[in-house]
Design an enzyme around this catalytic site. Structure first.
Site, PDB file in Angstrom:
ATOM      1  CE1 TYR A 488      -4.097   2.392   0.153  1.00 39.70           C
ATOM      2  CE2 TYR A 488      -2.723   3.149   1.907  1.00 39.70           C
ATOM      3  CZ  TYR A 488      -3.776   3.501   1.351  1.00 39.70           C
ATOM      4  OH  TYR A 488      -4.802   4.383   0.828  1.00 39.70           O
ATOM      5  CB  SER A 568      -7.021   2.857  -3.143  1.00 40.38           C
ATOM      6  OG  SER A 568      -7.345   3.769  -2.183  1.00 40.38           O
ATOM      7  CG  ASP A 650     -13.842   3.600  -6.748  1.00 41.96           C
ATOM      8  OD1 ASP A 650     -14.117   4.831  -5.574  1.00 41.96           O
ATOM      9  OD2 ASP A 650     -12.783   3.357  -6.730  1.00 41.96           O
ATOM     10  CG  HIS A 685     -12.357   2.987  -2.900  1.00 39.01           C
ATOM     11  ND1 HIS A 685     -11.669   3.155  -4.186  1.00 39.01           N
ATOM     12  CD2 HIS A 685     -11.179   2.911  -1.973  1.00 39.01           C
ATOM     13  CE1 HIS A 685     -10.758   3.121  -3.934  1.00 39.01           C
ATOM     14  NE2 HIS A 685     -10.324   3.355  -2.222  1.00 39.01           N
TER      15      HIS A 685
END
Length: 719
Positions: A488, A568, A650, A685
């Site tokens: 991430y 993301s 999203d 999302h």
């Protein structure tokens, strides 16, 4: 991105890391300091930004148009056709389903005489909220599976009144960030008539007398596009039960500061209204309060400087306790007497240590502090004056969620898990100083058959970075194991060990699951976060590449068997992988990614991320963004197999990012590997996605990777 379980006591706006759906560009698009010239050509839009000519060949995919819908439909069909031709996907679905099918229950929480908890019988689309009263009889309090036939309507939040008699609950449709809040009577299950709309990044906080709730909302979008229009000017309201929303009392607004977000709460004894004020997704916040015992009291601006995080923990009358990183990147606990608010009078209760604080709760008149020690959980108990009482003995090395408890109780709950051990709930008793098992799941595999080890490697600039590597026992380091590298790297989100039954299925296939704790997260406090922000974002990418190189050097895998996956902000990382180091991986999966770094701030809540990334509107920040913006760094070359993943609802990270990036990548692919789009319908999302949709997504990920590693998906998977 990894956005769930972020709510704690921070503003929910801070948890809002993402963008929105395809839709109209907003009116800020032509600010003079951003684009000095903009030209539409047959090849798209060409702009001169800060003296640099920038091409945007797929700008039209930002628009809600027939052309866009036609392109999306074609890409959906092509992606489905590719994935459906992979043999033995059903074997993967069957194994994940088998592993997923066990009863899951959360730690309980108490209000009045009622105890509440969530439970999923195994494969339910959404978990069910249950309640037990003094009689010990269990009954369903709220079943979100009855809100829709396909499980795409999900609970986005639940708030139980202090007396345990009324539930306020938020509902999200198809994964959207927009919520509607409603109310039910716990005793009868009867729906009350109250309904609250236009809510994002807010919970409902009950007044001490249970007469109503404080909440934050936006005005209805003026542009007409609920999924893409920009959101500004959040306001705090009070809703009295039984009233229409139009009658709600405006408590606080800041029209001169349109980018301020508000999280309202009430102290345990109901003596103060608390307003935590965020600005973007920065963990730093301002803090205001208002006395609720004086009808004439005004809002007091206790902390006006945006210089640090101030997480309210509780109060003893006028003494407020906070967790803060002010002059303490790893966090500390301080006390502020609001009657003597000057900084010179602030007192440190628990000093900063070498381990960052991840959470603090006041329980049984003690501070219970959750630390991260090299990414692994640690619980320590302190007195209210900061004296250490004890460390809580944990069942192993993994993640600790919690603690969950109240100041008035002499016990608390916490949840322990790792990459190979499912969530298990324990109860700690202050009288004995010991933990006891409270709830353990009955699972269809033996955790002892798997290994989850922590290793450390060195990044490009010499930084030592930890990584968890998990696999099934008996695996040999022959340099050819299928490996999935997930990461991430941003927004101070720590990737602590987290169990997923799908990961076990991947290991059962013979795969390795690796998670490096790269910079940009908060695994080592705010300094670790800052080392991956703004113009230091390249550190995040370099840490990830170094993790891949370590796995290859140590004989776990090689580049032909290595897959990259991130969601993301992690999808941005995947975009960097494709444009900076496509040689390092056989397959890459950018999911719901932030991929156009020059325009992300122009849709829904994207403006809030400028506190993490910077803004292309700012001349000094523009070069760094352009240098790594995935969409703007695609060029003709051979790319690894790529599956760009997004969803049509999203409204956090708008799918236009994935649309534009995927289209341009397909144009520039000069190799033989596939570049496909996986576009989900009636999904957002990630939050609130039904179980069946999650399982299908994992199966597509695993089979796509396996096939592009040059392997045949096994016809049978499991023990």
């Amino acid at each position: 991105m990894v956005l769930d379980s972020l709510f704690s006591k921070k503003s929910l706006l801070v948890a809002g890391l993402g963008i929105a759906l395809l839709g109209c560009q907003n009116n800020s698009d032509t600010s003079d300091n951003y684009a000095s010239k903009s030209t539409q050509t047959p090849q798209g839009v060409v702009e001169t930004l800060h003296g640099v000519e920038v091409h945007d060949p797929y700008r039209y995919l930002e628009q809600e148009s027939d052309e866009t819908h036609e392109w999306v439909a074609e890409q959906q069909q092509a992606g489905y056709a590719y994935l459906s031709k992979i043999n033995n996907k059903q074997a993967v679905v069957d194994r994940i389903t088998e592993l997923w099918n066990y009863e899951k229950q959360t730690a309980p929480f108490e209000h009045g005489d009622n105890t509440f908890y969530y439970r999923n019988d195994g494969l339910q689309a959404q978990s069910v909220l249950y309640v037990k009263g003094k009689d010990g009889v269990e009954r369903v309090a709220l079943d979100p599976n009855k809100l829709s036939s396909d499980g795409t309507v999900a609970l986005s939040g639940v708030s139980v009144s202090n007396d345990g008699k009324t539930i306020a609950y938020g509902v999200s449709k198809s994964g959207s960030d927009w919520q509607q809040w409603q109310f039910i009577d716990v005793a009868t299950g009867r729906a009350l008539g109250d309904e609250l709309k236009w809510i994002k990044f807010s919970r409902a906080q009950w007044a001490a007398d249970n007469s109503g709730v404080y909440y934050s909302r936006y005005d209805a979008p003026e542009g007409g596009n609920l999924l893409a229009d920009v959101n500004f000017n959040q306001k705090v309201y009070f809703h009295k039960l039984g009233d229409k929303q139009a009658q709600d009392t405006l408590i606080y607004e800041r029209p001169q500061n349109k980018d301020w977000g508000f999280a309202a709460s009430v102290t345990d004894k109901g003596d103060y209204l608390l307003i935590s004020i965020s600005q973007g997704t920065d963990s730093r916040n301002r803090f205001f309060y208002q006395s609720l015992t004086d009808a004439k009291a005004e809002v007091v601006e206790l902390i006006i400087d945006l210089e640090a995080e101030y997480q309210f923990l509780g109060n003893d009358k006028s003494v407020f306790y906070f967790k803060t990183d002010l002059a303490a990147p790893n966090g500390k606990v301080i006390a502020i007497d609001v009657n003597s608010p000057d900084k010179a009078n602030w007192q440190t209760i628990i000093a900063e240590s070498s381990d960052p604080i991840s959470n603090v709760e006041i329980i049984h008149d003690h501070f219970v502090v959750s630390y991260l020690h090299d990414v692994l959980g640690k619980l320590t108990i302190f007195s209210m004056n900061g004296d250490k009482r004890q460390d809580v003995d944990l069942p192993g090395k993994g993640k600790v969620a919690g603690p969950y408890g109240k100041r008035s109780k002499d016990y608390f709950y916490y949840v322990f898990n790792s990459y190979v051990q499912p969530q298990t709930t324990y109860r700690f008793d202050f009288k004995t100083g010991q933990s006891t098992l409270f709830a353990k799941p009955d699972i269809s595999f033996n955790p002892d058959d798997y290994v989850s080890e922590q290793v450390f490697y060195t990044s490009k600039d010499g930084t030592r970075v930890p990584m968890m590597v998990s696999y099934k026992k008996g695996l040999k380091k022959n340099g050819a194991n299928p490996t999935l590298l997930y990461a991430y790297g941003g927004f101070a989100i720590s990737l602590t060990p987290r169990f997923s039954p799908a990961n076990i299925a991947w290991m059962d296939m013979g795969g390795i699951y690796a998670v490096p704790n790269i910079r940009g997260g908060a695994e080592y406090g705010e300094s670790w976060h800052k080392a991956g922000m703004f113009d230091k974002k390249q550190n995040v990418f370099d840490d990830y590449y170094a993790a891949a190189e370590y796995l290859i050097e140590q004989g776990y895998t090689n580049s032909t068997k290595l897959g990259a996956y991130g969601r993301s902000n992690g999808g941005l990382l995947m975009g960097a992988v494709l444009t900076q180091r496509p040689d390092l991986f056989a397959a890459v999966l950018p999911a719901v990614g932030v991929l156009d770094m020059l325009r992300f701030h122009k849709f829904t809540i994207g403006w809030a991320w400028t506190s993490e990334y910077g803004s292309a509107d700012v001349a000094e920040q523009f070069p760094a963004l352009l240098a790594y913006s995935p969409y703007h760094n695609i060029k003709p070359r051979a790319y690894p197999a790529t599956m760009v993943m997004t969803a049509d609802h999203d409204d956090r990270v708008v799918p236009l990012h994935s649309f534009k990036f995927g289209a341009l990548l397909q144009d520039n692919q000069r190799g033989d590997a596939p570049v496909i789009m996986r576009i989900e319908s009636k999904a957002g999302h990630g939050a609130g996605k039904p179980t069946s949709m999650k399982i299908d997504e994992f199966a597509d990920i695993y089979t796509f990777l396996w096939t592009n590693f040059g392997l045949q998906v096994p016809a049978k998977i499991g023990q």
